[in-house]
Design an enzyme around this catalytic site. Sequence first.
Site, mmCIF file in Angstrom:
data_model
loop_
_atom_site.group_PDB
_atom_site.id
_atom_site.type_symbol
_atom_site.label_atom_id
_atom_site.label_comp_id
_atom_site.label_asym_id
_atom_site.label_seq_id
_atom_site.Cartn_x
_atom_site.Cartn_y
_atom_site.Cartn_z
ATOM 1 N N LYS A 101 -3.780 46.295 9.370
ATOM 2 C CA LYS A 101 -3.711 44.610 9.819
ATOM 3 C C LYS A 101 -2.080 44.331 11.241
ATOM 4 C CE LYS A 101 -5.363 39.954 8.492
ATOM 5 N NZ LYS A 101 -5.405 39.192 7.359
HETATM 6 C C1 E4P Z 1 -8.042 36.535 8.280
HETATM 7 O O1 E4P Z 1 -7.290 37.991 8.298
HETATM 8 C C2 E4P Z 1 -6.438 35.864 7.445
HETATM 9 O O2 E4P Z 1 -6.323 36.287 5.931
HETATM 10 C C3 E4P Z 1 -7.248 34.315 6.893
HETATM 11 O O3 E4P Z 1 -8.511 33.964 7.317
HETATM 12 C C4 E4P Z 1 -5.727 32.829 7.265
HETATM 13 O O4 E4P Z 1 -6.518 31.968 6.878
HETATM 14 P P1 E4P Z 1 -5.890 30.282 6.741
HETATM 15 O O5 E4P Z 1 -5.625 30.203 7.869
HETATM 16 O O6 E4P Z 1 -6.784 29.449 5.576
HETATM 17 O O7 E4P Z 1 -4.802 30.745 6.376
#
Ligand code: E4P
Length: 218
Positions: free
Chosen positions: A83
Site C-alpha cells: 500500500k
Molecule cells: C483503506 O484501505 C483504509 O484503510 C480505510 O478504508 C480508511 O478508512 P477510514 O477513513 O475509516 O480511516
Amino acid sequence: MKLFIDTANLAAIREVSGWGIIEGVTTNPSLIALEGRGLVEVINEITKWIHGPISAEVKEDVAEAMVEEAFTYARMHPDIVIKVPMTLEGIKTTKILSKHHIKTNVTLVFSVAQAMMAAKAGATYVSPFMGRLDDATNTQDAGYRLLEDIRYAFDMYDIETQIIAASIRHPMHAEQAMLAGADVATIPYQVLCDMLEHPLTKKGLAIFREAQEKNTSK
Ligand code: E4P
C-alpha cells in the site's frame, strides 16, 4: 465485487475467515497502531487466516526507501500487496514495484486525476476513500460519484487497475460501491456485521418462529 475486511484486528479477521465470503484484508498505519503490535508481526498472523490480497502500507516517504521497505514486506508472503500513498514519491514507487511484478494499492485517492496517475504507474489497485470524501463535502454521495467516475474512465480506456472502495462507514456505502461498479469494497468488521441485518428480516423471522411454535404445540 469482492469483499475485503478493513482491519488489523486478528480476532475480527479470524472470525470473518470462517464466514467464507471475505477475500482479502486492508490495513493502514492507524489500524496497525490500534493493535499495539508491529506491522510485520500483524501481517504474518493475517496470512494464516485469509488467503487473498493483504495490503501492508509503507511508512517511508521517499521512493528509494519506500521500495526497499516494500521489498521486505513482499518477500514475507505472496499475498502481500504494498500500500503506497498517493504522492509523487508513491507514484515513483508504484512504477518501480510494478516493473518487479509486485502488487500495489495506491491509497488516499480522492479524484479521477489521482486514479489516472496511479493507473499510469501500473497500480494493481486504487483506493478511493468514500467516507472521508463524504465528510469533507458534507454529502452522502460524493464518494459514490467518485467511484462511478473512476469506473467510467477506467472502462473507457480498458485500464486493468482494480478499484477498491475504501473508507466505508455504513452498509449504504457498501451498496453504493457495488452499484458504482467497484471491483472490491474493503469494509470494517462492524459494518460487515451490520450488512447482515435488516429490521424486517428480524421481524419476519420472529413471526415464522412464533408460527412454528404454535404449530408444534398442537
Ligand atoms: C483503506 O484501505 C483504509 O484503510 C480505510 O478504508 C480508511 O478508512 P477510514 O477513513 O475509516 O480511516
